[in-house]
Every structure is written in C-alpha cells, then in structure tokens.
Design an enzyme around this catalytic site. Sequence first.
Site, PDB file in Angstrom:
ATOM      1  N   TYR A 186      30.561  19.802 -18.055  1.00 47.01           N
ATOM      2  CA  TYR A 186      29.583  18.921 -17.434  1.00 47.01           C
ATOM      3  C   TYR A 186      28.666  18.402 -18.539  1.00 47.01           C
ATOM      4  O   TYR A 186      28.140  19.187 -19.340  1.00 47.01           O
ATOM      5  CB  TYR A 186      28.729  19.673 -16.407  1.00 47.01           C
ATOM      6  CG  TYR A 186      29.390  19.943 -15.088  1.00 47.01           C
ATOM      7  CD1 TYR A 186      29.746  18.900 -14.236  1.00 47.01           C
ATOM      8  CD2 TYR A 186      29.644  21.246 -14.663  1.00 47.01           C
ATOM      9  CE1 TYR A 186      30.346  19.142 -13.009  1.00 47.01           C
ATOM     10  CE2 TYR A 186      30.244  21.503 -13.436  1.00 47.01           C
ATOM     11  CZ  TYR A 186      30.585  20.444 -12.619  1.00 47.01           C
ATOM     12  OH  TYR A 186      31.183  20.697 -11.405  1.00 47.01           O
ATOM     13  N   HIS A 227      36.678  16.697  -5.798  1.00 49.51           N
ATOM     14  CA  HIS A 227      35.858  17.902  -5.985  1.00 49.51           C
ATOM     15  C   HIS A 227      36.057  18.880  -4.826  1.00 49.51           C
ATOM     16  O   HIS A 227      35.138  19.576  -4.406  1.00 49.51           O
ATOM     17  CB  HIS A 227      34.382  17.518  -6.108  1.00 49.51           C
ATOM     18  CG  HIS A 227      33.621  18.348  -7.103  1.00 49.51           C
ATOM     19  ND1 HIS A 227      33.594  18.064  -8.447  1.00 49.51           N
ATOM     20  CD2 HIS A 227      32.874  19.464  -6.954  1.00 49.51           C
ATOM     21  CE1 HIS A 227      32.855  18.957  -9.077  1.00 49.51           C
ATOM     22  NE2 HIS A 227      32.409  19.822  -8.194  1.00 49.51           N
ATOM     23  N   PRO A 238      38.739  24.845 -12.376  1.00 46.53           N
ATOM     24  CA  PRO A 238      37.439  25.330 -12.848  1.00 46.53           C
ATOM     25  C   PRO A 238      36.469  25.539 -11.685  1.00 46.53           C
ATOM     26  O   PRO A 238      35.794  24.602 -11.242  1.00 46.53           O
ATOM     27  CB  PRO A 238      36.965  24.203 -13.771  1.00 46.53           C
ATOM     28  CG  PRO A 238      37.618  22.968 -13.224  1.00 46.53           C
ATOM     29  CD  PRO A 238      38.953  23.422 -12.678  1.00 46.53           C
ATOM     30  N   VAL A 239      36.408  26.748 -11.186  1.00 45.26           N
ATOM     31  CA  VAL A 239      35.547  27.088 -10.055  1.00 45.26           C
ATOM     32  C   VAL A 239      34.331  27.842 -10.583  1.00 45.26           C
ATOM     33  O   VAL A 239      34.470  28.832 -11.302  1.00 45.26           O
ATOM     34  CB  VAL A 239      36.303  27.934  -9.025  1.00 45.26           C
ATOM     35  CG1 VAL A 239      35.415  28.251  -7.843  1.00 45.26           C
ATOM     36  CG2 VAL A 239      37.567  27.214  -8.551  1.00 45.26           C
ATOM     37  N   LYS A 291      38.151  14.592 -14.986  1.00 46.73           N
ATOM     38  CA  LYS A 291      38.357  15.092 -13.623  1.00 46.73           C
ATOM     39  C   LYS A 291      37.451  14.345 -12.647  1.00 46.73           C
ATOM     40  O   LYS A 291      36.290  14.111 -12.930  1.00 46.73           O
ATOM     41  CB  LYS A 291      38.048  16.589 -13.565  1.00 46.73           C
ATOM     42  CG  LYS A 291      38.232  17.232 -12.197  1.00 46.73           C
ATOM     43  CD  LYS A 291      37.981  18.730 -12.290  1.00 46.73           C
ATOM     44  CE  LYS A 291      38.194  19.425 -10.952  1.00 46.73           C
ATOM     45  NZ  LYS A 291      37.114  19.139  -9.995  1.00 46.73           N
ATOM     46  N   THR A 305      34.116  16.658 -16.012  1.00 47.36           N
ATOM     47  CA  THR A 305      33.991  16.290 -14.600  1.00 47.36           C
ATOM     48  C   THR A 305      32.933  15.203 -14.447  1.00 47.36           C
ATOM     49  O   THR A 305      31.797  15.369 -14.889  1.00 47.36           O
ATOM     50  CB  THR A 305      33.601  17.513 -13.758  1.00 47.36           C
ATOM     51  OG1 THR A 305      34.641  18.494 -13.850  1.00 47.36           O
ATOM     52  CG2 THR A 305      33.409  17.135 -12.296  1.00 47.36           C
ATOM     53  N   SER A 321      35.045  26.765 -15.885  1.00 48.12           N
ATOM     54  CA  SER A 321      33.916  25.917 -15.559  1.00 48.12           C
ATOM     55  C   SER A 321      32.761  26.104 -16.537  1.00 48.12           C
ATOM     56  O   SER A 321      32.489  27.219 -16.995  1.00 48.12           O
ATOM     57  CB  SER A 321      33.426  26.234 -14.142  1.00 48.12           C
ATOM     58  OG  SER A 321      32.243  25.523 -13.840  1.00 48.12           O
TER      59      SER A 321
END
Length: 368
Positions: free
Chosen positions: A139, A263, A87-88, A239, A165, A116
């Site tokens: 997030y 990360h 996930p970028v 993550k 994450t 992401s």
Amino acid sequence: MSSKSLTVLPPGLLTAADYERLAPQFLDAGTLAYLNGGSGAEITLRDNLAAFARHRILPRLLRDCGGGSTALSLLGRPFHHPLLLAPVAFQQLAHPDGERATARAAAATDTGLVLSTLSSVTLEAVAAETPGEKWFQLYFQPDRAATADLVRRAEAAGYGALMVTLDTPVQPAGERATRAGFVMPASVRAANLTGYAPPPRRVLNAGGSLLFQGVMADAPGWKDLEWLLGLTRLPVVVKGVAHPDDAARMKALGVAGLVVSNHGGRALDGMPSALDLLPAIRCAVGADYPLLLDGGVRSGRDAFIALAMGANAVMIGRPQLHALAVAGALGVAHLLRLLRQELELCMALAGCATVYAIGPEALHSPQL
C-alpha cells in the site's frame, strides 16, 4: 481473536466450505463478521460467489492426461500450481501465529504467498518461514520515504515481486462488522508500519470534504505508480484492476502483471464480480500478459473456471483465514491440498493435461 485451534484434523473436512462451516467455533462473532463481511450491502460480495455458480465445465473423452501437471510460470518464475495465497491483513485475528503459520503452510504445499503490508507479523519474520516464492503486497504510504523503505525491506528479505493495491484509496466501512461491534484488538497491529511516523493531520477549510480534501488528497496517482516502477528492481503487479482502459495503460507503463479484483467485495459495493470483469481485461492486455484473479474462489472448480476465462492464476483469500482459525498451519496446508486436488480432477475430466490447455472451450455456454 481465535480460540485454541485443532492440532488433528477431524473427519469430514473435505472442502473449503467445511472450514468455513467450522470457523465460527474458533472465532468470536465480531471477528467473524469482520473477516467474512464486505462493504455496503455486500452486493458485490455475493456476486463474486454467484458468478462462479453460473458456469459449467465440459468433460472431454479420450484425452491423454497421463503426464498432466498444474505447473506454470508467472513473471518468469516457476510455480507448482496456479493457487496463490492472497494478501490478507491482520491474520493474528484468526490464529496467534498469524502470517507465520500461513507461510509455513505455503512452504509445505509449494504455494506462492503474497504478504500484506498490513500483516500482523513483520515481512522479515514471514520471509524466514518459507524459502518458496513470495511476493509483497504494497500500500502506498502518505510519506514516500516510508513507501520506499517498505520496498527496500521487501527486496532485502527475498520477496520476488511487489503487488501494489490501488482499488481502495478509501476503505469503505463494513456494515456487518460495525453492526457486530467489531473493534480491532490492541494486540493486533500492522507490524510492518510500526517504525514509521503517522501522516500529518490535514486541516480542512470551511466546507471542505473529509473524503475529497481529506483522505483522497493523499491517494496515489499515475505519477506515484511511475515513481514506484523506477524505484525497484522487482516486477510490479497492480491489484484491483476493473476497467480495460486502466489495464491497457498499466501494461503500456511497464507494469509486469495485473490482478483483476474488487478487493473481495470490500471496495466499491455494487461493482461487478471479479470473474465477470476478467474477459474484457484479458482482451485489453492480450493473450500473453500475466493476469491473476481474486474474489469468490472457493474451490478447485472455481479456479478452473477462472483459468478458462482468461486468468493465469487465482488467489485464495477468506478460505485461508477459515482454515487458519480452525487448525493453524495444518489447516491452511490441508485446504491448499484439497483445492489443488479439486483443480486436478477438473483438469483430468475436462481433458486438460496442463493449465495452459484450459481455455474458453472448456466451458459450456448455453444458447440464450
């Protein structure tokens, strides 16, 4: 932002390193510094790569690999190979089509995609580009209602798992990007978050810390993870795991799998490489628990080493951006094909007909 990408691949694109070498021709210096850089002095960023270079693979003779396959199962779902797209965030920095192009490449190569929260294209639009296996990276938002809405949207759009994450409650500044003068273009935004109200601004007391009483006051805790597990019907993968005690506690809590990660060297600078963290975490969670790894994977050889040291699959981060910048969806699809071919070659020469046959005995450990 990216200049016009290629529509025909030139000769000589044979490895992920070739895409990295060409990427500066398609990205301005500031964007390249942001995408390639890490946090602090980039100690961990360098260690991620160096860790793989320390290991060697043992070839085996007379092994029957005629029926070999890279297929595997993760979270009860079939995958054609153990290479997933990480996930970028903000992929429109690399190409105007951004995550749409990456999703098309995933569909063309039977590759699992992890999108992401900070995608520059909405999760619904990306889901429409690929019928294949896709997970949503989450997030936690300061407002639980916003977090819950993101989860509901991912469920409705057909994402098969959530990857939350947790290793960057504070995002360290990237010195390389700062020195290069990088500023996020106004045209690139976190498309998934545009409908949510910004968090209220905290007022600090005299002597209060902007970090501790400010940013960290909104950071998620164990209760938030428990809440998420009770909120969704999807399996939840965490993550950013680096400590065996955290890994064991998350498994006991009902987390479906973990990603051993730092990360990509963009979190705490000076922490160990992801690969060096992997064996202890595998020991903590047992042999049959799903473990992924990201950070430093630049070849099929690297993927083989990670699998030999305890990972079930790996995620590809920066290389997908290099390929995306150079040739859009075509470049990402070609990169994935190259990585899979490299992995298959390692498996064949090491006598491992399946990914389940790859273990520590496939690596050479010289006596020190």
